[in-house]
Design a protein around this motif. Structure first.
Motif, short mmCIF file in Angstrom:
data_model
loop_
_atom_site.label_atom_id
_atom_site.label_comp_id
_atom_site.label_asym_id
_atom_site.label_seq_id
_atom_site.Cartn_x
_atom_site.Cartn_y
_atom_site.Cartn_z
N GLY A 1 -1.00 3.69 -2.59
CA GLY A 1 -0.57 3.76 -1.01
C GLY A 1 -1.90 3.58 -0.51
O GLY A 1 -2.90 3.25 -0.76
N TRP B 1 6.14 7.24 5.20
CA TRP B 1 5.69 8.02 4.10
C TRP B 1 6.40 8.20 2.85
O TRP B 1 5.84 8.62 1.87
CB TRP B 1 5.34 9.46 4.74
N GLY C 1 8.26 7.54 -0.41
CA GLY C 1 8.10 6.71 -1.55
C GLY C 1 9.44 6.28 -1.86
O GLY C 1 10.40 6.69 -1.62
N ARG D 1 8.75 7.86 -8.06
CA ARG D 1 8.77 7.09 -6.86
C ARG D 1 7.45 6.22 -6.70
O ARG D 1 6.55 6.46 -7.11
CB ARG D 1 8.56 8.30 -5.67
N TYR E 1 4.62 4.59 -4.32
CA TYR E 1 4.02 5.01 -3.10
C TYR E 1 3.48 3.74 -2.55
O TYR E 1 2.64 3.87 -1.60
CB TYR E 1 3.39 6.28 -3.15
N THR F 1 2.90 3.04 1.37
CA THR F 1 3.34 4.17 2.10
C THR F 1 1.95 4.94 2.56
O THR F 1 0.98 4.74 2.10
CB THR F 1 4.06 5.06 1.30
N PRO G 1 0.42 8.48 3.15
CA PRO G 1 0.50 9.87 2.80
C PRO G 1 0.14 10.65 4.12
O PRO G 1 -1.18 10.62 4.67
CB PRO G 1 -0.60 10.16 1.86
N ASN H 1 0.44 12.63 -6.10
CA ASN H 1 1.85 12.18 -5.97
C ASN H 1 2.55 12.71 -7.24
O ASN H 1 2.41 11.84 -8.22
CB ASN H 1 2.01 10.62 -5.97
N ASP I 1 5.12 10.31 -9.08
CA ASP I 1 4.87 8.81 -9.28
C ASP I 1 5.19 8.42 -10.77
O ASP I 1 5.46 9.10 -11.51
CB ASP I 1 3.61 8.48 -8.57
#
Length: 372
Positions: free
Chosen positions: A170, A202, A204, A221, A223, A226, A228, A264, A267
Motif C-alpha cells: 500500500g 483505505w 482493502g 484483503r 491493500y 490503498t 493506511p 495488515n 492480508d
C-alpha cells in the motif's frame, strides 16, 4: 486544514516546498495545534529554567524544599530535524506550481531509523465538515498514484523520489490527529464519519482464496493502492506518546500501538500462513490414513493362511464377504464350484436321457421300431 505549525513561539514557520522553511506571523489556532501535535510525537523532556543572577542584587537564599519527581514521559518518535511542515504534494504540476486540488500536508515525519520511512500528518481542529476532511484522504491517494520517470526512464511513484520506501503493501500511512475538545461519543462519531466517507481510499479489496469443504471459505484483503489511515486525539497522543495504544486504523476494530495499526493482519501473509497450516494438516491426515492402511494390511497378512489347493494366501475377508478359516482361496473355490455345477449338470442330463429312453422302451416294447 490551512495554516502552518508554530515550532518556535512567538513565530511560526511554514514551507513553500519540502525542506524550505520561511517565517510568518504567529497566532493561528491551527498552527498552535500543529505545534502541539509535533511536540506530542517528539515527547521532549522539558528542563527547568534557572533564574538570572543580577549583579546589583545578591541572590536571596532559597529555602530547602522537596523536589517532586516528574513522571517518566513516554517514548517519542523521530527528531525535530525529521519534520517538515506545510509540504505541498502536487497531484500534477510542480512543487512550486501545483495544480488546484493538490494536498498540503500539515506535517510530514521521516524517521527511517525508527522503522517509519515517512508518515503524513493532518491536524483536524473540527472546523471543517467531515466531507472535506475525508476528501483530503482522496487527494493524498491521487498524489501517491502519481508517477515520474527515473534515470532509466521507468515509471516510479513520485513520493519515492522524496522519501524512503517502506516494506508494507500500500501507500505511505496518513495520521489524522483530532484536537477539538469534545466528548468521547462526539469524537468517535466524527472519526467514524470521516471513515465512512472515504472507504475506497483505505479499505482493502477482498480476494477469494481456496475453498475447503462445503462450509469453510477463505481469502485475504489486498491493500495495494490503498492509504493506511490511522486516527487519534491530541490528548491521547500527548498522554501516551506515539507508541502507545492510541491509534485506530480504519478497518481495524480496536485501539492499537503504531506498529500494530500499520500492520495488515488480514492480508496475503496471514492467508498464506493459514494455507500452509491447512496443507500441513492435510499431509498429517494423509499420513494417518496411510498408517491405518498399512496397519490394516499387516493385520490381514498376519491372519492369512495358505490355500489348501494352490497355496495362495487367503485372508479372513476376501472382497465383500468373510471367508471361514481354512477355506480355499477365491480362485480355487470358484473353480471347484464351477466343476461341481458342471458335474451336476452332466449328471442331470444323463439322468434325463436315461429316463426318456426308459419311457420310450416301456411304451413301444421290443418291436416298437417296426411301427415307425
Amino acid at each position: 486544514m490551512g495554516g502552518g505549525p508554530c515550532l518556535n513561539a512567538p513565530e511560526r514557520r511554514k514551507t513553500t516546498q519540502p525542506g524550505i522553511l520561511v517565517r510568518s506571523p504567529s497566532g493561528a489556532p491551527h498552527a498552535r495545534k500543529v505545534t502541539d501535535t509535533v511536540t506530542a510525537f517528539l515527547q521532549p523532556v522539558w528542563e527547568p529554567t534557572r533564574p538570572v543572577v543580577r549583579k546589583s542584587h545578591p541572590p536571596r537564599p532559597v529555602p530547602a524544599q522537596t523536589t517532586a519527581v516528574e513522571p517518566a514521559r513516554p517514548a517519542g518518535l523521530g527528531t525535530l530535524a525529521g519534520w517538515e511542515t506545510e509540504v505541498v504534494l502536487p497531484v500534477s504540476g510542480t512543487f512550486t506550481t501545483p495544480v488546484k486540488g493538490s494536498p498540503r500536508a500539515d506535517a510530514v515525519l521521516a524517521a527511517p531509523d525508527a522503522g517509519l520511512p515517512v508518515l503524513f500528518v493532518e491536524v483536524d481542529n473540527g472546523t471543517e465538515v467531515p466531507q472535506i476532511v475525508a476528501g483530503k484522504i482522496g487527494k493524498y491517494r491521487r498524489f501517491f498514484r502519481r508517477t515520474v520517470k527515473d534515470t532509466n526512464q521507468r515509471d516510479i511513484p513520485m513520493w519515492r523520489t522524496l522519501y524512503s520506501d517502506h516494506d508494507r503493501v500500500g501507500y505511505p500511512p496518513l495520521a489524522i490527529v483530532f484536537t477539538k475538545q469534545v466528548g468521547p461519543e462526539a469524537m468517535m462519531n466524527r472519526m467514524k464519519a470521516v471513515r465512512d466517507l472515504a472507504p475506497e481510499c483505505w479499505k482493502g479489496h477482498w480476494q477469494g482464496g481456496s475453498t475447503y469443504g462445503s462450509e469453510v471459505k477463505d481469502g485475504y484483503r489486498d491493500y495495494d493502492g490503498t492509504v493506511p489511515v490511522i486516527v487519534t486525539t491530541l490528548a491521547r497522543l500527548s498522554a501516551h506518546g506515539p507508541h502507545g495504544p492510541i491509534w485506530w486504523r480504519y478497518g481495524h476494530s480496536s485501539w492499537e500501538t503504531l506498529e500494530a495499526a500499520l500492520d495488515n493482519p488480514d492480508d496475503h501473509r496471514a492467508f498464506h500462513t493459514r494455507e500452509e497450516e491447512r496443507r500441513a494438516e492435510r499431509r498429517a491426515q494423509e499420513q494417518r490414513e496411510e498408517r491405518e492402511r498399512e496397519e490394516t494390511t499387516r493385520r490381514r497378512k498376519a491372519a492369512a493362511w495358505a490355500c489348501g489347493t494352490c497355496g495362495r494366501d487367503v485372508y479372513p475377508s476376501d472382497g465383500w464377504q468373510s471367508v471361514p478359516p481354512g477355506s480355499d482361496c477365491t480362485v480355487c473355490t470358484h473353480a471347484k464350484e464351477r466343476e461341481r455345477r458342471e458335474t451336476e449338470e452332466r449328471a442331470a442330463e444323463e439322468a434325463q436321457a436315461k429316463a426318456e429312453a426308459e419311457a420310450w422302451r416301456k411304451e413301444n416294447g421290443i418291436f416298437g421300431f417296426l411301427r415307425r
